[in-house]
Design a protein around this motif. Structure first.
Motif, mmCIF file in Angstrom:
data_model
loop_
_atom_site.group_PDB
_atom_site.id
_atom_site.type_symbol
_atom_site.label_atom_id
_atom_site.label_comp_id
_atom_site.label_asym_id
_atom_site.label_seq_id
_atom_site.Cartn_x
_atom_site.Cartn_y
_atom_site.Cartn_z
ATOM 1 N N SER A 89 0.840 -1.196 0.000
ATOM 2 C CA SER A 89 0.000 0.000 0.000
ATOM 3 C C SER A 89 0.872 1.243 0.000
ATOM 4 O O SER A 89 2.016 1.215 0.458
ATOM 5 N N HIS A 90 0.320 2.328 -0.491
ATOM 6 C CA HIS A 90 1.012 3.620 -0.404
ATOM 7 C C HIS A 90 0.875 4.090 1.036
ATOM 8 O O HIS A 90 -0.221 4.234 1.556
ATOM 9 N N ARG A 91 2.021 4.305 1.694
ATOM 10 C CA ARG A 91 2.022 4.679 3.106
ATOM 11 C C ARG A 91 2.297 6.178 3.255
ATOM 12 O O ARG A 91 3.346 6.666 2.847
ATOM 13 N N GLU A 92 1.351 6.865 3.887
ATOM 14 C CA GLU A 92 1.500 8.312 4.105
ATOM 15 C C GLU A 92 2.670 8.639 5.029
ATOM 16 O O GLU A 92 3.258 9.709 4.930
ATOM 17 N N ASP A 93 3.022 7.693 5.923
ATOM 18 C CA ASP A 93 4.140 7.947 6.841
ATOM 19 C C ASP A 93 5.492 7.936 6.111
ATOM 20 O O ASP A 93 6.517 8.271 6.702
ATOM 21 N N ASN A 145 7.917 5.915 -0.798
ATOM 22 C CA ASN A 145 7.204 4.720 -1.247
ATOM 23 C C ASN A 145 7.774 4.261 -2.586
ATOM 24 O O ASN A 145 8.277 5.080 -3.371
#
Length: 156
Positions: free
Chosen positions: A71-75, A124
């Motif tokens: 998944s694309h991780r905002e962190d 990412n």
């Protein structure tokens, strides 16, 4: 005929496409991709798709993010001060840089936005969060496992 199984070195031609049909990678004009099933040198969904295929078989496989690049991780998206970018680099959106971590490791990052005094970077994988479609053709199988030929392919 033999079916591809864990431990087999396989050679495949492939074309990887995004949801809109854009080709992001292909081996069609070059050498087939060689890897040993079970060594985790390609994304899990790609390896799973090749299992059970026989030489000469072709298939199209849709691979969800959890079996691809995650998944694309905002962190993993962060903002830096422009002063943290080396003077010889003129930051531009879409530019790839190497971020050096405190432990000395480097991580590839992509500049995604520029502010007056800031730069937004994304660590990412560029294909994170994307559903990928692969057209795969199994060329051959070496049931004796990996050979010493070829390079270390990390991803298709």
């Amino acid at each position: 005929m033999a079916q591809a199984k864990k431990g087999d070195e396989v050679r495949v031609h492939y074309t990887g496409k995004l949801e809109d049909g854009t080709v992001f990678d292909t081996s069609a004009e070059g050498e087939p991709l060689s890897f040993t099933i079970g060594e985790n040198r390609v994304i899990p969904g790609f390896e799973q798709a090749v299992l059970g295929m026989e030489p000469g078989d072709s298939k199209t496989e849709e691979i969800d993010p959890d079996q691809a690049y995650g998944s694309h991780r905002e962190d993993m998206v962060m903002e830096l001060e422009k002063s943290q970018i080396p003077d010889e680099v003129e930051p531009q959106v879409g530019q790839q840089l190497q971020l050096r971590l405190d432990n000395g490791q480097t991580v590839p990052v992509l500049i995604t936005a520029l502010g007056e005094d800031t730069v937004e970077i994304d660590a990412n994988h560029p294909l994170a969060g994307r559903t990928l479609t692969f057209e795969i053709e199994l060329i051959d199988i070496d049931e004796n496992g990996a050979s010493d030929e070829g390079g270390n392919i990390v991803t298709p």
